[in-house]
Design a protein around this motif. Structure first.
Motif, short mmCIF file in Angstrom:
data_model
loop_
_atom_site.label_atom_id
_atom_site.label_comp_id
_atom_site.label_asym_id
_atom_site.label_seq_id
_atom_site.Cartn_x
_atom_site.Cartn_y
_atom_site.Cartn_z
N THR A 95 2.17 6.31 -7.17
CA THR A 95 1.11 6.94 -7.96
C THR A 95 1.01 8.43 -7.68
OG1 THR A 95 -0.48 6.28 -6.25
CG2 THR A 95 -0.23 4.82 -8.16
N ASP A 110 0.83 -1.21 0.00
CA ASP A 110 0.00 0.00 0.00
C ASP A 110 0.86 1.25 0.00
OD1 ASP A 110 -2.12 -1.72 0.09
OD2 ASP A 110 -2.72 -1.24 2.14
N PRO A 150 -4.18 -6.92 -8.17
CA PRO A 150 -4.48 -5.59 -8.70
C PRO A 150 -3.52 -4.51 -8.18
CG PRO A 150 -6.51 -6.70 -8.09
CD PRO A 150 -5.39 -7.55 -7.56
N SER A 151 -3.18 -4.56 -6.91
CA SER A 151 -2.25 -3.57 -6.36
C SER A 151 -0.84 -3.75 -6.90
CB SER A 151 -2.25 -3.65 -4.83
OG SER A 151 -3.50 -3.27 -4.30
N VAL A 162 2.46 1.74 -3.49
CA VAL A 162 1.46 2.19 -4.48
C VAL A 162 1.13 3.66 -4.23
CG1 VAL A 162 -0.94 1.96 -5.22
CG2 VAL A 162 0.48 -0.08 -4.93
N TYR A 196 2.69 -0.88 -13.15
CA TYR A 196 2.30 0.07 -14.19
C TYR A 196 2.88 1.45 -13.91
CZ TYR A 196 -0.55 3.06 -17.16
OH TYR A 196 -0.95 4.00 -18.07
N ALA A 197 2.81 1.88 -12.65
CA ALA A 197 3.36 3.19 -12.30
C ALA A 197 4.85 3.26 -12.56
CB ALA A 197 3.05 3.50 -10.83
N ASP A 241 -0.13 -4.94 -9.81
CA ASP A 241 -0.18 -4.45 -11.19
C ASP A 241 -0.15 -2.92 -11.24
OD1 ASP A 241 -0.21 -7.02 -12.16
OD2 ASP A 241 -2.38 -7.08 -12.50
N ARG A 242 -0.81 -2.28 -10.29
CA ARG A 242 -0.80 -0.82 -10.24
C ARG A 242 0.62 -0.31 -10.00
NH1 ARG A 242 -4.59 1.92 -6.11
NH2 ARG A 242 -3.81 3.77 -7.22
N LEU A 243 1.32 -0.96 -9.09
CA LEU A 243 2.69 -0.53 -8.80
C LEU A 243 3.58 -0.75 -10.01
CD1 LEU A 243 4.90 0.48 -6.92
CD2 LEU A 243 5.08 -1.85 -5.99
#
Length: 422
Positions: free
Chosen positions: A292, A285, A389-390, A288, A396-397, A392-394
């Motif tokens: 972001t 968390d 999902p988290s 991320v 991607y960022a 993948d967000r990291l």
């Protein structure tokens, strides 16, 4: 006779005659390809010796004035509980009934004074097992038992090293240069876990484990209560890693139930660590949030990629343990196990695991844990509880941000390759 000398007598017996007697029985079982043998007079004599000699030695401790004269230090009482538990575990393994009840009051007294279950647990076999003359306590003199305890004990130390490093990260922040050092320490610990698991899988004999080691881990009664058997995961470190990384949540009912169930099977000091699990923000968390919010600094990128590698390795270690140790050493031999004498199929099947539930239930629980630790979303589900999902967000960022002034000593950081079955 003082309690100290009575406890010492029990310890010497556990390390010597007890080992010899169990080994004699195990060699006979193995030669007959049986989990246990009944009705052979020479073996029944050995079983009676285990039951009567152990009961006499434990009786000397209680007769000397327990609880007033028991060791005052937690470590000494915990070690004594392990010795009593070894005896009770052997009685359960060889289906010795009667004499072992003499040890129940002492086991219950020690367990209640420490806030733990009144039986031996895996901690008594590995990390709380004092060596004398280069030899730690075992049930038998079999090389496979020693290898099983040695490599699992080393793995627990590596997990503890990893957890200790990760616990220090929240106070530093995920973009600190000091955090990079701690994440490299965590990565090194998990590398060791994987290496040790591979060595154990190549060293341990499947039949020896299933016939001669696993049966000592069975559930057994102490007084009127039956306590589940030994579980190699009964330490706080692996759960601290799960939660600190953000791969598992202590608020997930499935995972919360696992933590609650295992709590009394932990060593006393591990109980405090487990209670603290979940009080800090998961590192996933935090990464991320900072990634972001931007900008992604070179240090934050280095730390984030190290973090993803640690997540990948934790998942890989869990997957390897499940697919290369649990499945071939428990599930596969259980399918072809010889039926124990005097037991029907239903009774035999219920006795294959150490946890109480039938084997297919235990395997399903372990498979779900692997899914959480590898952040795998099962097909046909909404992915609830998965960290994918988290993660993948990291990723991607990190991929979307420009790279500038990057220096990293990290190797491949593809957190998506988590299922190590090699």
């Amino acid at each position: 006779m003082t309690t100290t000398s009575a406890s010492d007598d029990l310890d010497r017996w556990i390390r010597n005659d007890f080992v010899a007697l169990n080994t004699r029985l195990e060699e006979a079982y193995f030669a007959a390809d049986a989990q246990i043998l009944h009705g052979r007079p020479e073996l029944e004599t050995v079983k009676r010796r285990i039951g009567s000699e152990g009961a006499e030695l434990v009786g000397r401790i209680t007769e000397s004035g327990a609880p007033r004269s028991l060791p005052t230090g937690d470590d000494e009482r915990y070690e004594l509980l392990g010795s009593v538990g070894f005896y009770l575990g052997a009685c359960r393994r060889h289906e010795i009934e009667g004499p072992q009840s003499a040890a129940w009051p002492l086991a219950q007294l020690l367990g209640s004074s420490l806030g733990v279950v009144p039986r031996f647990v895996f901690a008594h076999q590995v990390l709380y097992n004092r060596a004398v003359g280069d030899t730690f306590r075992t049930f038998t003199a079999l090389d496979d038992e020693r290898a099983f305890l040695l490599y699992n004990g080393l793995s627990m130390l590596a997990y503890q090293r990893t957890a200790a490093a990760l616990r220090r990260v929240p106070a530093l922040g995920v973009s600190s240069p000091l955090t990079a050092y701690l994440l490299r320490e965590a990565r090194s610990g998990l590398d060791d876990v994987l290496d040790l698991g591979r060595t154990l899988s190549k060293t341990l004999d499947v039949d020896r484990f299933f016939l001669n080691i696993r049966p000592y881990f069975k559930a057994h009664r102490v007084g009127g209560v039956e306590y589940r058997g030994v579980n190699g995961g009964d330490f706080a470190a692996i759960n601290s890693i799960d939660v600190l990384l953000g791969l598992c949540s202590p608020y997930d009912p499935f995972y919360q139930a696992l933590l609650t169930e295992k709590y009394p099977y932990l060593p006393p000091e591990d109980q405090a660590l487990l209670r603290a699990t979940g009080t800090a923000e998961p590192l996933l968390d935090a990464f991320v949030r900072e990634a972001t919010a931007g900008p992604i600094t070179p240090q934050l990128r280095d730390n984030a990629e190290l973090f993803l590698t640690v997540c990948r390795l934790h998942g890989a270690a869990s997957a390897f343990h499940h697919h290369r140790l649990v499945v071939p050493f428990l599930q596969a031999p259980a399918a072809r196990a010889p039926q124990e004498q005097g037991q029907g199929q239903e009774s035999e099947a219920a006795d294959l695991t150490t946890s109480g539930p039938p084997l297919h239930v235990v395997m399903g629980t372990l498979a779900r844990l692997v899914d959480l630790r590898t952040a795998r979303q099962r097909p046909g589900t909404d992915g609830g509880g998965s960290a994918r999902p988290s993660l993948d967000r990291l990723r991607y960022a990190l991929d979307a941000a420009p790279r500038s002034g990057l220096r990293t000593d990290d190797r491949s950081t593809d957190d998506r390759s988590t299922d190590d079955r090699s």
